[in-house]
Design a protein around this motif. Sequence first.
Motif, PDB file in Angstrom:
ATOM      1  N   UNK A   7       0.874  -1.174   0.000  1.00 14.04           N
ATOM      2  CA  UNK A   7       0.000   0.000   0.000  1.00 14.04           C
ATOM      3  C   UNK A   7       0.907   1.218   0.000  1.00 14.04           C
ATOM      4  N   UNK A   8       0.823   2.015  -1.059  1.00  7.50           N
ATOM      5  CA  UNK A   8       1.781   3.097  -1.264  1.00  7.50           C
ATOM      6  C   UNK A   8       1.154   4.457  -0.963  1.00  7.50           C
ATOM      7  N   UNK A   9       1.904   5.281  -0.241  1.00  9.48           N
ATOM      8  CA  UNK A   9       1.581   6.689  -0.075  1.00  9.48           C
ATOM      9  C   UNK A   9       0.377   6.984   0.801  1.00  9.48           C
ATOM     10  N   UNK A  10       0.024   6.083   1.703  1.00 10.48           N
ATOM     11  CA  UNK A  10      -1.115   6.338   2.592  1.00 10.48           C
ATOM     12  C   UNK A  10      -0.695   7.221   3.759  1.00 10.48           C
ATOM     13  N   UNK A  11      -1.657   7.873   4.353  1.00  4.66           N
ATOM     14  CA  UNK A  11      -1.435   8.573   5.618  1.00  4.66           C
ATOM     15  C   UNK A  11      -1.743   7.583   6.726  1.00  4.66           C
ATOM     16  N   UNK A  12      -0.734   7.228   7.500  1.00  3.96           N
ATOM     17  CA  UNK A  12      -0.872   6.160   8.484  1.00  3.96           C
ATOM     18  C   UNK A  12      -1.271   6.703   9.857  1.00  3.96           C
ATOM     19  N   UNK A  13      -2.375   6.158  10.382  1.00  6.61           N
ATOM     20  CA  UNK A  13      -2.783   6.348  11.777  1.00  6.61           C
ATOM     21  C   UNK A  13      -2.480   5.019  12.463  1.00  6.61           C
ATOM     22  N   UNK A  14      -1.371   4.987  13.202  1.00  9.11           N
ATOM     23  CA  UNK A  14      -0.825   3.682  13.595  1.00  9.11           C
ATOM     24  C   UNK A  14      -1.483   3.055  14.812  1.00  9.11           C
ATOM     25  N   UNK A  15      -2.390   3.759  15.488  1.00  6.30           N
ATOM     26  CA  UNK A  15      -3.074   3.205  16.654  1.00  6.30           C
ATOM     27  C   UNK A  15      -2.606   3.774  17.969  1.00  6.30           C
ATOM     28  N   UNK A  16      -1.467   4.449  17.991  1.00  5.34           N
ATOM     29  CA  UNK A  16      -0.934   5.017  19.224  1.00  5.34           C
ATOM     30  C   UNK A  16      -1.754   6.223  19.683  1.00  5.34           C
ATOM     31  N   UNK A  17      -2.347   6.939  18.729  1.00  2.00           N
ATOM     32  CA  UNK A  17      -3.146   8.108  19.073  1.00  2.00           C
ATOM     33  C   UNK A  17      -2.503   9.424  18.715  1.00  2.00           C
ATOM     34  N   UNK A  18      -1.300   9.381  18.151  1.00  6.68           N
ATOM     35  CA  UNK A  18      -0.587  10.609  17.819  1.00  6.68           C
ATOM     36  C   UNK A  18      -0.884  11.093  16.410  1.00  6.68           C
ATOM     37  N   UNK A  19      -0.013  11.962  15.933  1.00  2.00           N
ATOM     38  CA  UNK A  19      -0.179  12.530  14.594  1.00  2.00           C
ATOM     39  C   UNK A  19       0.102  11.470  13.524  1.00  2.00           C
ATOM     40  N   UNK A  20      -0.600  11.539  12.398  1.00  2.00           N
ATOM     41  CA  UNK A  20      -0.356  10.583  11.322  1.00  2.00           C
ATOM     42  C   UNK A  20       0.930  10.901  10.581  1.00  2.00           C
ATOM     43  N   UNK A  21       1.378   9.962   9.777  1.00  2.00           N
ATOM     44  CA  UNK A  21       2.563  10.167   8.950  1.00  2.00           C
ATOM     45  C   UNK A  21       2.361   9.435   7.633  1.00  2.00           C
ATOM     46  N   UNK A  22       3.024   9.910   6.610  1.00  2.00           N
ATOM     47  CA  UNK A  22       2.895   9.316   5.280  1.00  2.00           C
ATOM     48  C   UNK A  22       3.951   8.226   5.107  1.00  2.00           C
ATOM     49  N   UNK A  23       3.513   7.076   4.612  1.00  3.03           N
ATOM     50  CA  UNK A  23       4.457   5.973   4.434  1.00  3.03           C
ATOM     51  C   UNK A  23       3.841   4.911   3.539  1.00  3.03           C
ATOM     52  N   UNK A  24       4.684   3.994   3.083  1.00  5.66           N
ATOM     53  CA  UNK A  24       4.252   2.779   2.414  1.00  5.66           C
ATOM     54  C   UNK A  24       4.182   1.665   3.456  1.00  5.66           C
ATOM     55  N   UNK A  25       3.342   0.670   3.195  1.00  4.00           N
ATOM     56  CA  UNK A  25       3.240  -0.474   4.108  1.00  4.00           C
ATOM     57  C   UNK A  25       3.192  -1.743   3.278  1.00  4.00           C
ATOM     58  N   UNK A  26       4.053  -2.690   3.606  1.00  2.00           N
ATOM     59  CA  UNK A  26       4.142  -3.955   2.882  1.00  2.00           C
ATOM     60  C   UNK A  26       3.672  -5.106   3.765  1.00  2.00           C
ATOM     61  N   UNK A  27       2.989  -6.060   3.128  1.00  2.45           N
ATOM     62  CA  UNK A  27       2.429  -7.217   3.843  1.00  2.45           C
ATOM     63  C   UNK A  27       2.959  -8.488   3.207  1.00  2.45           C
ATOM     64  N   UNK A  28       3.365  -9.412   4.071  1.00  2.00           N
ATOM     65  CA  UNK A  28       3.839 -10.715   3.608  1.00  2.00           C
ATOM     66  C   UNK A  28       3.333 -11.792   4.562  1.00  2.00           C
ATOM     67  N   UNK A  29       2.680 -12.812   4.019  1.00  2.00           N
ATOM     68  CA  UNK A  29       2.206 -13.953   4.809  1.00  2.00           C
ATOM     69  C   UNK A  29       1.339 -13.525   5.994  1.00  2.00           C
ATOM     70  N   UNK A  30       0.468 -12.560   5.736  1.00  2.00           N
ATOM     71  CA  UNK A  30      -0.494 -12.156   6.755  1.00  2.00           C
ATOM     72  C   UNK A  30       0.023 -11.198   7.798  1.00  2.00           C
TER      73      UNK A  30
END
Length: 561
Positions: A7-30
């Motif tokens: 997933x490329x170029x998303x604004x990530x809300x990582x669950x901690x509750x802080x400010x979001x950041x832009x990043x790519x996220x890669x998934x492998x084997x679940x």
Amino acid sequence: MADDLLIRGARLYDGIGGEPFDADLAVKDGRIRAIAPSLPVDAETVIDAQGLALMPGIIDSHTHFDAQITWDPYVRPSPALGVTTAVIGNCGFTIAPCRPADRERTMRNLTQVEGMSLDVLRQGIRWEFETFAEYLAQLRRSRSAVNLACYVGHSSVRTWVMGDDAARREATPDEIERMAALTREAMDAGAVGFASSTSPAHNGEGGVPMPSRLASDAEHLALIEAMAHRGGGVYMVTKGGQMPVALLEEMAARAGRPVMIAALLHNGTNPDAVFADLDAISAANTRGRKLLGQVSCCPLTMEFTLASPYPVEGLQSWQPALSLKGAALEALLADPQFRKRVRAELAAPATFRLFNGEWSKVHVVQVSQERHRALEQKSIAELAARAGKDPLDTMLDLALDEDLTTIFTAQLLNSDEQAVSRLLTHPHSIVSLSDAGAHLTFFNDAGFGLHLMGHWSRDRGVMSLGEAVRRLTLQSAQVFGLRGRGLLREGYAADLLLFDPATVGRASQRRVHDLPGGAARLTTDARGVHGVWVNGHLVANAAGLLDGAPLAGELVTEFER
């Protein structure tokens, strides 16, 4: 080797509750393999997420999918609404353990307390188990579209030990010990905790109290200690007014485990009561006891008919009607003395009740006779004033004239948004109470998470979007000990929700006919959702649940302590 998903170029809300950041996220084997500002394009599926936001999947901590999951492994509509993990068995209204001789009683109780069709339950439930461990084994075999964690339920345990007497009397010390043994066995098999109810609104067939309501304080204390015998578990209870927070604090102290208290909803006719409970919960936390109040971000609005009038079934004056059907029920509803008793009870103050005679919040949704068509979408208060009649008489007379088929809707609790905003931002509340899987013909709040992000965060500004995400993900993961979930972190499960912050929300409710036998239920659609992944597998997109979506959910039976 290529990743499964990038997933490329998303604004990530990582669950901690802080400010979001832009990043790519890669998934492998679940699992989430990598998160970085720019990852190499080397994946089987690449999604351009520019302008969209990515967060962990929603954890719904208050569902009732125990029966539905046996015929619908997709637990509709929750996956399409961003839910990737569901905690089932809340209030102790479980279907395991259950002996064959108790199946009919269990289904009839669910028909009353959870607003479920008896025909649907009879046609739908797959009874391939008796014990709680066997129920978990069935769930493992059949799999599901979301991750599941299962409470063992007080009413089921009580019925297994006491049979018909479970809803008639207190238990003996020997019976309590047998219940405790069953609870320990269920925890050893993988239960997430023990759930119960003492709420006077929770009645089984014919208005008989659900079995857990007959339990003594000593029984509750013994069973929470049994739950915690290996140092784990969450105790969940929908408490009645007679169950003080002080007793729940004692339970937390004895077990050393969290206590989840439902259902903390704002009542306009007794506006301070819910905040008094939250103050007591806060005080307990200052003494080192982990207590949490389950609150809702949705106004509690229910559709009902007078043949199955859940909003008023908690009234003492309504109890004689609960065991009646057909002509006998209609005769009682027409009785002036019955109506007089109902009016008197509604006029008297009460610590808590579901319906408080706010007739301006009760509307006619659908009539069955054409000559009444002009009454639709009108409030009972308006119709009563127009006719110069009492509101209760107005509603009952209309229903009786249509053989109790008239559909009404009532906005019951949580309608004061200023008060609800205080509940949502309280430091010891947890946003929950979707009741997904129950009350299928009354209401549908399965989209509560999208409503929190859209209405309360974006539109009302009550909390930041990052904080809304935390309350829907990490907070529950920590309370329940869901290892490797609730955060966007390398190595964590790829439970993901891709959405548009500008449009996220839930649509209006609509009726569909897809229950066993073609019975109807209320559902709602997502707005602004672009993708939902469970353990790395896409289960829903902008069009909703995928046809043939993979049953990628895991049955969670091991928890961090």
